[in-house]
Design a protein around this motif. Structure first.
Motif, PDB file in Angstrom:
ATOM      1  N   ASN A  12      44.770  35.306  37.843  1.00  0.00           N
ATOM      2  CA  ASN A  12      44.691  36.284  36.748  1.00  0.00           C
ATOM      3  C   ASN A  12      44.827  37.715  37.273  1.00  0.00           C
ATOM      4  O   ASN A  12      44.047  38.594  36.917  1.00  0.00           O
ATOM      5  CB  ASN A  12      43.382  36.123  35.966  1.00  0.00           C
ATOM      6  CG  ASN A  12      43.266  34.774  35.316  1.00  0.00           C
ATOM      7  OD1 ASN A  12      44.258  34.224  34.841  1.00  0.00           O
ATOM      8  ND2 ASN A  12      42.077  34.228  35.307  1.00  0.00           N
ATOM      9  N   GLU A  13      45.782  37.908  38.153  1.00  0.00           N
ATOM     10  CA  GLU A  13      46.097  39.210  38.746  1.00  0.00           C
ATOM     11  C   GLU A  13      44.983  39.773  39.626  1.00  0.00           C
ATOM     12  O   GLU A  13      44.966  40.955  39.945  1.00  0.00           O
ATOM     13  CB  GLU A  13      46.503  40.215  37.667  1.00  0.00           C
ATOM     14  CG  GLU A  13      47.750  39.781  36.914  1.00  0.00           C
ATOM     15  CD  GLU A  13      48.217  40.812  35.913  1.00  0.00           C
ATOM     16  OE1 GLU A  13      47.899  42.004  36.058  1.00  0.00           O
ATOM     17  OE2 GLU A  13      48.921  40.408  34.967  1.00  0.00           O
ATOM     18  N   ILE A  14      44.036  38.940  40.020  1.00  0.00           N
ATOM     19  CA  ILE A  14      42.961  39.355  40.928  1.00  0.00           C
ATOM     20  C   ILE A  14      43.174  38.662  42.263  1.00  0.00           C
ATOM     21  O   ILE A  14      43.368  37.442  42.313  1.00  0.00           O
ATOM     22  CB  ILE A  14      41.579  38.981  40.347  1.00  0.00           C
ATOM     23  CG1 ILE A  14      41.353  39.727  39.030  1.00  0.00           C
ATOM     24  CG2 ILE A  14      40.473  39.293  41.342  1.00  0.00           C
ATOM     25  CD1 ILE A  14      40.138  39.258  38.268  1.00  0.00           C
ATOM     26  N   LEU A  15      43.142  39.429  43.336  1.00  0.00           N
ATOM     27  CA  LEU A  15      43.310  38.874  44.670  1.00  0.00           C
ATOM     28  C   LEU A  15      42.045  38.122  45.068  1.00  0.00           C
ATOM     29  O   LEU A  15      40.948  38.681  45.050  1.00  0.00           O
ATOM     30  CB  LEU A  15      43.600  39.985  45.682  1.00  0.00           C
ATOM     31  CG  LEU A  15      43.819  39.526  47.121  1.00  0.00           C
ATOM     32  CD1 LEU A  15      45.074  38.672  47.230  1.00  0.00           C
ATOM     33  CD2 LEU A  15      43.889  40.718  48.043  1.00  0.00           C
TER      34      LEU A  15
END
Length: 70
Positions: A12-15
């Motif tokens: 979800n676009e979180i590293l």
């Protein structure tokens, strides 16, 4: 010398940076042969699973092993 193992990917676009064993504990359904109390998949088994099922890449150096989803 033991090498440090890492799993790196985006969710979800979180590293996300974790260890292979922590990743496996969060996804026990991917390892039905292991009960995670007495038997745990090895980091090599987890890494191979990530590469085969999810297209991760494994990068190794003398002191680190990184399984990363590019």
């Amino acid at each position: 010398m033991n090498r440090k193992h890492y799993v790196i990917y985006f969710e979800n676009e979180i590293l996300i940076e974790t260890t292979p064993k922590d990743w496996a504990r969060e996804h026990p359904e991917d390892f039905p042969k292991f009960n995670f109390e007495q038997e745990m998949p090895t980091t090599d088994v987890i890494s191979a699973h990530l590469i085969k099922k999810f297209g991760f890449t494994r990068i190794e150096s003398e002191n680190r092993v990184v399984t990363i989803q590019l």
